[in-house]
Design a protein around this motif. Structure first.
Motif, short mmCIF file in Angstrom:
data_model
loop_
_atom_site.label_atom_id
_atom_site.label_comp_id
_atom_site.label_asym_id
_atom_site.label_seq_id
_atom_site.Cartn_x
_atom_site.Cartn_y
_atom_site.Cartn_z
N ALA A 1 -7.53 -0.75 1.54
CA ALA A 1 -6.62 -0.74 0.38
C ALA A 1 -5.98 -2.12 0.21
O ALA A 1 -5.87 -2.65 -0.90
CB ALA A 1 -5.56 0.34 0.56
N ALA B 1 2.14 11.46 2.94
CA ALA B 1 3.03 10.35 3.32
C ALA B 1 4.20 10.80 4.19
O ALA B 1 4.68 11.93 4.07
CB ALA B 1 3.57 9.68 2.06
N LYS B 2 4.63 9.91 5.05
CA LYS B 2 5.87 10.08 5.83
C LYS B 2 5.91 11.41 6.58
O LYS B 2 6.93 12.13 6.58
CB LYS B 2 7.09 9.95 4.89
N THR B 3 4.80 11.72 7.25
CA THR B 3 4.72 12.99 7.98
C THR B 3 5.70 13.03 9.15
O THR B 3 6.17 14.10 9.53
CB THR B 3 3.29 13.25 8.46
N ASP C 1 7.60 0.66 3.39
CA ASP C 1 8.71 1.47 3.93
C ASP C 1 9.83 0.61 4.49
O ASP C 1 10.26 0.77 5.62
CB ASP C 1 8.18 2.45 4.98
N PRO D 1 0.83 -1.21 0.00
CA PRO D 1 0.00 0.00 0.00
C PRO D 1 0.86 1.26 0.00
O PRO D 1 1.84 1.36 0.74
CB PRO D 1 -0.74 -0.12 1.34
N VAL D 2 0.53 2.21 -0.83
CA VAL D 2 1.29 3.47 -0.88
C VAL D 2 0.31 4.64 -0.81
O VAL D 2 -0.48 4.86 -1.72
CB VAL D 2 2.17 3.55 -2.15
N LYS D 3 0.41 5.35 0.28
CA LYS D 3 -0.46 6.50 0.55
C LYS D 3 -0.19 7.64 -0.44
O LYS D 3 0.93 7.75 -0.95
CB LYS D 3 -0.11 6.97 1.97
N VAL E 1 -1.12 -0.69 -4.29
CA VAL E 1 -2.40 0.02 -4.21
C VAL E 1 -2.10 1.47 -3.89
O VAL E 1 -1.58 1.78 -2.81
CB VAL E 1 -3.31 -0.58 -3.12
N THR E 2 -2.41 2.33 -4.83
CA THR E 2 -2.17 3.76 -4.57
C THR E 2 -3.12 4.63 -5.38
O THR E 2 -3.54 4.25 -6.47
CB THR E 2 -0.70 4.16 -4.89
N GLN F 1 4.63 -3.87 3.99
CA GLN F 1 4.70 -2.42 4.14
C GLN F 1 5.61 -1.84 3.06
O GLN F 1 6.56 -2.50 2.60
CB GLN F 1 5.27 -2.06 5.51
N1 LIG Z 1 -2.93 2.73 -0.42
C1 LIG Z 1 -2.94 3.20 0.85
N2 LIG Z 1 -1.83 3.07 1.60
C2 LIG Z 1 -1.87 3.57 2.86
C3 LIG Z 1 -3.01 4.18 3.41
N3 LIG Z 1 -2.72 4.56 4.69
C4 LIG Z 1 -1.46 4.19 4.92
N4 LIG Z 1 -0.91 3.60 3.82
C5 LIG Z 1 0.43 3.01 3.67
O1 LIG Z 1 0.60 2.13 4.76
C6 LIG Z 1 1.91 2.23 5.33
C7 LIG Z 1 1.83 2.72 6.77
O2 LIG Z 1 1.20 3.97 6.77
P1 LIG Z 1 1.35 5.09 7.87
O3 LIG Z 1 2.33 4.70 8.91
O4 LIG Z 1 -0.04 5.46 8.29
O5 LIG Z 1 1.90 6.34 7.04
P2 LIG Z 1 3.34 6.72 6.60
O6 LIG Z 1 3.20 7.54 5.36
O7 LIG Z 1 4.22 5.52 6.51
O8 LIG Z 1 3.91 7.62 7.78
P3 LIG Z 1 3.28 8.81 8.69
O9 LIG Z 1 2.69 9.84 7.78
O10 LIG Z 1 4.46 9.35 9.42
O11 LIG Z 1 2.25 8.18 9.59
C8 LIG Z 1 2.68 3.15 4.39
O12 LIG Z 1 3.33 2.34 3.44
C9 LIG Z 1 1.59 3.99 3.73
O13 LIG Z 1 1.97 4.43 2.45
C10 LIG Z 1 -4.18 4.29 2.57
O14 LIG Z 1 -5.22 4.80 2.95
N5 LIG Z 1 -4.07 3.78 1.31
#
Ligand SMILES: Nc1nc2c(ncn2[C@@H]2O[C@H](COP(=O)(O)OP(=O)(O)OP(=O)(O)O)[C@@H](O)[C@H]2O)c(=O)[nH]1
Ligand SMILES: C=C(OP(=O)(O)O)C(=O)O
Length: 222
Positions: free
Chosen positions: A88, A21-23, A111, A14-16, A60-61, A109
């Motif tokens: 997702a 992302a990565k706040t 990351d 999954p890629v947000k 999934v993005t 994941q």
């Molecule tokens: N496709 C998709 N991926 C998501 C979604 N929410 C989180 N992710 C992904 O899931 C993983 C963990 O997400 P998070 O820890 O919430 O976000 P992050 O971007 O890694 O980091 P923070 O912004 O610091 O929380 C990352 O690979 C994100 O890209 C979503 O709604 N859709």
């Protein structure tokens, strides 16, 4: 499926959306945050595709920039239903089963920039023994991999303290040595430093070097 029968894996990554992302790396990465998120995801997917049991990666993005970059490294990209992380993943798993009904499906994941294909192969071999299983992250709080054997329910419970959630739901925790690169997720500057120490992929290293050399940085990342 009888235990002697072998199968490959489809991994769903999954890629947000990059603006969100990565706040937790915002301060450290500054203007390079989105580039860092893409680089980390591309290095993760490229390493996963070099792992022999991995037949394909479904990303999934909803982000067009991430979609282009990840297609470029060989991922099959599907749109995000925009109903959160686990929705997702379930959507990606539906596509995985459509593409290869006889293969196992894993959620990985995005990351894991230090990911080593040989270490992922160890995780997948262990996961193949259980209906549902997972690998805790390096901090033992979250999860970096969740897998379901062919035909098993795919019910990921990522988010926050997902190690406990996966345990409570009855997924088998994979307790393995020598798979640090699969557990080394990157959310904070300390995580990134730890991944750099393990050795990251070329894209992540290039962006980290740009960050490390940014004017005004007091504490170099590398
Ligand atoms: N496709 C998709 N991926 C998501 C979604 N929410 C989180 N992710 C992904 O899931 C993983 C963990 O997400 P998070 O820890 O919430 O976000 P992050 O971007 O890694 O980091 P923070 O912004 O610091 O929380 C990352 O690979 C994100 O890209 C979503 O709604 N859709
Ligand atoms: C979503 C998760 O990871 P993180 O927030 O650490 O990226 C998780 O471990 O379930």
């Amino acid at each position: 499926m009888p235990p002697h029968q072998s199968f490959g894996w489809t991994l769903v990554v999954p890629v947000k959306t990059l603006v969100a992302a990565k706040t937790r790396l915002s301060e450290a990465a500054g203007p390079h945050r989105a580039a860092l998120a893409v680089a980390i995801a591309c290095d993760t997917v490229e390493a996963a595709l070099r792992c022999p049991p991995v037949a394909r990666v479904v990303v999934v993005t909803g982000d067009p920039v991430a979609a282009d970059a990840l297609s470029g490294v060989g991922a099959h990209v599907v749109a995000d239903p925009e109903a959160g992380l686990n929705a997702a993943l379930r959507h990606g798993a539906g596509e995985a089963v459509r593409l290869a009904p006889g293969d196992a499906v894993g959620a990985l994941q995005a990351d894991l920039p230090a990911l080593r294909p040989a270490e992922l192969a160890v995780v997948l071999a262990a996961a193949a023994e259980f209906e549902q299983s997972f690998l805790p992250d390096a901090a033992e709080v979250g999860t970096t991999f969740y897998g379901a054997r062919p035909g098993a329910a795919f019910a990921p419970g990522f988010g926050g303290e997902s190690r406990d959630r996966h345990l409570r739901r009855g997924a088998k925790e994979l307790c393995l040595n020598g798979v640090d690169s699969v557990r080394r997720d990157v959310d904070t500057p300390d995580d990134l430093r730890a991944a750099l120490t393990l050795g990251v992929g070329s894209r992540t290293l290039a962006v980290a070097e740009r960050i490390g050399g940014s004017p005004g940085r007091e504490t170099p990342l590398i």
